[in-house]
Design an enzyme around this catalytic site. Structure first.
Site, PDB file in Angstrom:
ATOM      1  N   HIS A 233       0.555  -1.155   0.294  1.00  0.00           N
ATOM      2  CA  HIS A 233       0.014  -0.109  -0.163  1.00  0.00           C
ATOM      3  C   HIS A 233       1.337   1.132   0.126  1.00  0.00           C
ATOM      4  O   HIS A 233       2.171   0.918   0.985  1.00  0.00           O
ATOM      5  CB  HIS A 233      -1.090  -0.014   1.414  1.00  0.00           C
ATOM      6  CG  HIS A 233      -1.964   0.492   1.418  1.00  0.00           C
ATOM      7  ND1 HIS A 233      -1.076   2.269   1.489  1.00  0.00           N
ATOM      8  CD2 HIS A 233      -2.986   1.018   1.219  1.00  0.00           C
ATOM      9  CE1 HIS A 233      -2.803   3.141   1.635  1.00  0.00           C
ATOM     10  NE2 HIS A 233      -3.534   2.676   1.297  1.00  0.00           N
ATOM     11  N   CYS A 271      -3.924   2.483  -5.015  1.00  0.00           N
ATOM     12  CA  CYS A 271      -4.681   3.537  -3.417  1.00  0.00           C
ATOM     13  C   CYS A 271      -4.736   4.726  -3.900  1.00  0.00           C
ATOM     14  O   CYS A 271      -3.791   5.694  -4.230  1.00  0.00           O
ATOM     15  CB  CYS A 271      -4.520   3.470  -2.105  1.00  0.00           C
ATOM     16  SG  CYS A 271      -4.921   4.766  -1.154  1.00  0.00           S
ATOM     17  N   HIS A 298      -7.935   1.012  -4.465  1.00  0.00           N
ATOM     18  CA  HIS A 298      -8.432   1.539  -3.452  1.00  0.00           C
ATOM     19  C   HIS A 298      -9.088   2.790  -4.108  1.00  0.00           C
ATOM     20  O   HIS A 298      -7.900   3.758  -3.863  1.00  0.00           O
ATOM     21  CB  HIS A 298      -7.310   1.921  -1.569  1.00  0.00           C
ATOM     22  CG  HIS A 298      -7.231   1.143  -0.710  1.00  0.00           C
ATOM     23  ND1 HIS A 298      -6.331   1.071  -0.076  1.00  0.00           N
ATOM     24  CD2 HIS A 298      -7.267  -0.232  -0.853  1.00  0.00           C
ATOM     25  CE1 HIS A 298      -6.399   0.209   1.213  1.00  0.00           C
ATOM     26  NE2 HIS A 298      -7.183  -1.176   0.046  1.00  0.00           N
ATOM     27  N   ASP A 345     -12.475   3.316  -0.963  1.00  0.00           N
ATOM     28  CA  ASP A 345     -11.416   3.591   0.700  1.00  0.00           C
ATOM     29  C   ASP A 345     -12.534   4.840   1.531  1.00  0.00           C
ATOM     30  O   ASP A 345     -13.316   5.364   0.567  1.00  0.00           O
ATOM     31  CB  ASP A 345      -9.787   3.667  -0.150  1.00  0.00           C
ATOM     32  CG  ASP A 345      -8.733   3.599   0.965  1.00  0.00           C
ATOM     33  OD1 ASP A 345      -9.575   2.886   1.642  1.00  0.00           O
ATOM     34  OD2 ASP A 345      -8.001   4.544   0.356  1.00  0.00           O
ATOM     35  N   HIS A 346     -12.205   5.087   2.490  1.00  0.00           N
ATOM     36  CA  HIS A 346     -12.639   5.452   3.079  1.00  0.00           C
ATOM     37  C   HIS A 346     -14.479   6.243   2.363  1.00  0.00           C
ATOM     38  O   HIS A 346     -14.969   5.770   2.067  1.00  0.00           O
ATOM     39  CB  HIS A 346     -11.812   7.012   3.006  1.00  0.00           C
ATOM     40  CG  HIS A 346     -10.288   6.379   3.917  1.00  0.00           C
ATOM     41  ND1 HIS A 346      -9.365   8.007   3.839  1.00  0.00           N
ATOM     42  CD2 HIS A 346     -10.299   5.071   4.838  1.00  0.00           C
ATOM     43  CE1 HIS A 346      -8.784   6.661   4.851  1.00  0.00           C
ATOM     44  NE2 HIS A 346      -8.775   5.842   4.781  1.00  0.00           N
ATOM     45  N   TYR A 362     -14.261   4.886   7.857  1.00  0.00           N
ATOM     46  CA  TYR A 362     -14.804   4.119   7.769  1.00  0.00           C
ATOM     47  C   TYR A 362     -16.315   3.798   8.478  1.00  0.00           C
ATOM     48  O   TYR A 362     -16.791   2.897   8.952  1.00  0.00           O
ATOM     49  CB  TYR A 362     -14.611   2.693   8.141  1.00  0.00           C
ATOM     50  CG  TYR A 362     -12.827   2.240   7.657  1.00  0.00           C
ATOM     51  CD1 TYR A 362     -12.496   1.807   6.479  1.00  0.00           C
ATOM     52  CD2 TYR A 362     -11.358   3.492   8.052  1.00  0.00           C
ATOM     53  CE1 TYR A 362     -11.570   1.385   5.042  1.00  0.00           C
ATOM     54  CE2 TYR A 362     -10.569   2.717   6.966  1.00  0.00           C
ATOM     55  CZ  TYR A 362     -10.390   2.161   6.046  1.00  0.00           C
ATOM     56  OH  TYR A 362      -9.530   2.246   5.483  1.00  0.00           O
TER      57      TYR A 362
HETATM   58  C1  DNO Z   1      -6.095   3.590   6.101  1.00  0.00           C
HETATM   59  C2  DNO Z   1      -5.725   2.160   4.870  1.00  0.00           C
HETATM   60  C3  DNO Z   1      -4.501   1.507   5.525  1.00  0.00           C
HETATM   61  C4  DNO Z   1      -3.541   0.707   4.585  1.00  0.00           C
HETATM   62  C5  DNO Z   1      -2.744   0.479   5.060  1.00  0.00           C
HETATM   63  C6  DNO Z   1      -2.082  -1.223   4.540  1.00  0.00           C
HETATM   64  O1  DNO Z   1      -7.169   3.607   4.977  1.00  0.00           O
HETATM   65  O2  DNO Z   1      -5.870   2.624   3.464  1.00  0.00           O
HETATM   66  O3  DNO Z   1      -4.204   2.100   6.665  1.00  0.00           O
HETATM   67  O4  DNO Z   1      -4.654  -0.333   5.177  1.00  0.00           O
HETATM   68  O5  DNO Z   1      -2.009   1.319   5.003  1.00  0.00           O
HETATM   69  O6  DNO Z   1      -1.156  -1.609   5.510  1.00  0.00           O
END
Ligand code: DNO
Length: 384
Positions: A233, A271, A298, A345-346, A362
């Site tokens: 990530h 991401c 993500h 994501d988020h 989340y």
């Molecule tokens: C945040 C996430 C990160 C991710 C880690 C993966 O929301 O995208 O915390 O889980 O960095 O190791």
């Protein structure tokens, strides 16, 4: 693409039955209750998997199998930590869970200064304010060297913020900065953070890369044997923080990682939000450049300010052209003949999310909105 949802297991207030109503079919989770460095026992993995299956889902991705800080620092005899990591991988593979996301950020994971910044038409979002981060580093942590990391305008704004801040404001800032660490471990207060940072003294970019290469050398051959795909990530934000080097921040970094061990099992979590926070990163270009190595995505958007601050925009708003990016990911899938899992994501806290006390970033409704928008784009592009 496979629609997935991050779920924190027993630590999550959102139930799998609720997740089912979002339309997602895959679950992204981890054994957050197990301290970093310990083996994930196969029976615990199996129990989690049974729970996921019983609710009608597939456990699509592990996020994260954390890399112990000692591995990142290259501290001491690491044989046992590497062996434990490989054993956890084998236990996951035995349960059919073969996509593993991890990061190589020293000490902190994602970093924000505000967990509930207002959004124009109601709701809240996560925000990174460069002045508040500078205030934290300079005036709360006392890291003088941080002056060199910010423009003089930002340092002045940091001073202004600090002077009018209350104890509660400072406490909230510390809490926000610590919130990116998932699971129940490794939250620091100021004194603890100073100590933890001191352990990284003298570890610069090159040394961190050496330690990362060693991790890949130890882990990727096991992934190849087990049929596992590792996907790193990117750093969030993609810049050095607290004087700690970050080495997964842009296309050059990723190119270095991918060639450090040149194997498809050494892959990437694309991401869009993390990479998109650096104005120099072309997220779609990065997707194209590493098309063979993307095993997980993500999808999230950010809106950046000129001073280095940014905030999380709605999934289709913000600075990244999400439609263009999804179109590229769909082309990559077709070319490779695979389906790539992604998660919204988020999400903003919307409507009654605000009262739920979910993990920052989340919430249920905000992420469901994001997923629905992304799904709409995918359906539409599939027809073109
Ligand atoms: C945040 C996430 C990160 C991710 C880690 C993966 O929301 O995208 O915390 O889980 O960095 O190791």
């Amino acid at each position: 693409m496979i629609e997935t949802w991050r779920w924190y297991g027993a630590l999550d207030k959102i139930t799998l039955d609720q997740v089912a109503q979002t339309g997602a079919t895959g679950i992204v989770t981890a054994l957050h209750e197990i301290p970093y460095g310990e083996i994930w026992p196969q029976e615990v993995i199996a129990a989690r998997n049974d729970q996921i299956k019983a609710a009608g889902f597939v456990w699509s991705v592990v996020e994260s199998l954390p890399v112990h800080e000692r591995i990142k620092r290259g501290d001491g005899d690491l044989a046992e930590l590497f062996a434990s990591y490989r054993q956890s991988m084998a236990n996951l593979a035995a349960e059919g869970v073969t996509t593993i996301c991890y990061n190589f950020m020293p000490l902190l994971d994602w970093t924000r200064t505000d967990l509930a910044a207002p959004v124009a038409r109601g709701g809240t979002c996560l925000r990174f304010s460069a002045p508040k981060m500078a205030a934290f580093e300079l005036f709360m942590l006392g890291r003088e060297a941080a002056r060199a990391d910010y423009s003089s305008d930002v340092v002045q704004a940091a001073e202004r913020w600090f002077q009018k801040s209350t104890d509660a404001d400072r406490q909230a800032l510390l809490n926000a900065i610590m919130s990116g660490l998932p699971g129940a471990f490794d939250r620091y207060d100021i004194a603890g953070l100073r100590e933890a940072l001191a352990l990284y003294d003298g570890i610069r970019r090159d040394e961190l890369r050496t330690n990362y290469k060693r991790f890949l050398d130890e882990i990727i051959p096991a992934a190849q044997e087990l049929g596992i795909r590792m996907c790193v990530h990117p750093d969030d934000p993609p810049r050095d923080i607290l004087g700690l080097p970050r080495i997964v921040s842009d296309a050059d970094d990723i190119a270095w990682i991918m060639s450090a061990v040149d194997a498809v099992e050494n892959g990437l979590t694309l991401c869009s939000g993390s990479l998109g926070a650096n104005p120099a990163n072309d997220v779609s270009g990065i997707a194209v450049q590493f098309e063979d190595r993307i095993h997980f995505a993500h999808l999230r958007n950010v809106r950046k300010d000129p001073d280095g601050s940014f905030e999380e925009a709605a999934h289709l708003d913000g600075d990244t052209d999400m439609v263009a990016l999804i179109s590229i990911l769909l082309e990559i899938e077709t070319a490779r003949g695979v389906q790539i899992p992604f998660r919204p994501d988020h999400g903003h806290e919307l409507l009654w999310d605000v009262e739920q006390g979910n993990y920052p970033g989340y919430p249920l409704i905000g992420r469901m909105r994001g997923l629905a928008e992304l799904r709409g784009v995918m359906r539409a592009l599939d027809r073109v």
